[in-house]
Write an enzyme that holds these catalytic residues in place. Sequence first.
Site, mmCIF file in Angstrom:
data_model
loop_
_atom_site.group_PDB
_atom_site.id
_atom_site.type_symbol
_atom_site.label_atom_id
_atom_site.label_comp_id
_atom_site.label_asym_id
_atom_site.label_seq_id
_atom_site.Cartn_x
_atom_site.Cartn_y
_atom_site.Cartn_z
ATOM 1 N N SER A 255 30.724 31.670 25.880
ATOM 2 C CA SER A 255 29.769 30.644 25.445
ATOM 3 C C SER A 255 28.437 30.979 26.096
ATOM 4 O O SER A 255 28.408 31.695 27.116
ATOM 5 C CB SER A 255 30.254 29.269 25.938
ATOM 6 O OG SER A 255 29.222 28.303 25.849
ATOM 7 N N TYR B 216 33.283 23.710 32.638
ATOM 8 C CA TYR B 216 33.316 24.510 31.404
ATOM 9 C C TYR B 216 32.485 25.781 31.594
ATOM 10 O O TYR B 216 32.918 26.890 31.238
ATOM 11 C CB TYR B 216 32.773 23.666 30.255
ATOM 12 C CG TYR B 216 32.762 24.345 28.909
ATOM 13 C CD1 TYR B 216 33.920 24.452 28.145
ATOM 14 C CD2 TYR B 216 31.574 24.874 28.380
ATOM 15 C CE1 TYR B 216 33.904 25.065 26.893
ATOM 16 C CE2 TYR B 216 31.552 25.486 27.137
ATOM 17 C CZ TYR B 216 32.717 25.578 26.394
ATOM 18 O OH TYR B 216 32.694 26.187 25.160
#
Length: 253
Positions: free
Chosen positions: A144, A157
């Site tokens: 990501s 995350y």
Amino acid sequence: MGLSYSGEVALVTGGAAGIGRATALAFAEAGLKVVVSDLDSAGGEATVGLIQAAGGEAVFVPCDVTRDAEVQALMQQTIAAFGRLDYAFNNAGIEIEQGKLADGNESEFDAIMNVNVKGVWLCMKHQLPLLLAQGAGAIVNTASVAGLGAAPKMSIYSASKHAVIGLTKSAAVEYAKKKIRVNAVCPAVIDTDMFRRAYEADPRKAEFAAAMHPVGRIGRVEEIAAAVMYLCSDEAAFTTGHALAVDGGATAI
Ligand code: NAD
């Protein structure tokens, strides 16, 4: 220039929805046989149905990527179904609404790390022997833009996606001489269920998400699938250990 594939079989985890489903469809459209895997059997079977309806070949294999025995069984069932594995897209991942770092809790940390980091590690651990035995292959892991820099209120995350890039780069160097390439794709905000759960409830958040990207919009799942297809293709033969941002310019700012 079109993309070409020497391999025949692709595996997609997290293939029941979003980026995984779009990429499974793209592999099938390129003429590859596809193993669709996910925790979500109904969604996974639906992806297989879409591939078959378009004339492609696919099977669904349920698997929780956090469980070693299930991941091993997934690779065995891939070989049982199609006889080989050439491309693996390790994409299953979760994002849990988090506050600032000091507000996070241990169960969130364990859940996110378990799926996003251990899941990718287990998948690669059981895919690499198959690719080594065949003498070639390509792996793409979903990281990501949160793996390339800070992600306020998403620190766990973000840490998990930095770890995916670490696993990717290390494996790429370890197996480079064996004709196995390992890359990561780093999406910014993409229009999927994950995005809708996190942003759509609050229109201000959705506006903010669009504005984060210099192109002025969030991304589409097909745009991530296209990057994965390039990274797996023969044309990417000299690309390994790379974390490719597909982010509408978000990380250029
Ligand atoms: P999604 O929620 O639509 O799809 C994720 C899929 O992973 C689901 O089908 C889910 O059932 C599956 N999954 C979850 N835990 C699993 C487990 N333990 N074992 C097997 N499957 C499991 O989300 P998406 O947006 O398509 O996300 C795909 C990947 O892209 C994730 O790794 C996510 O972190 C990453 N990502 C998404 C965005 C975004 O904005 N959507 C941005 C950057 C990165």
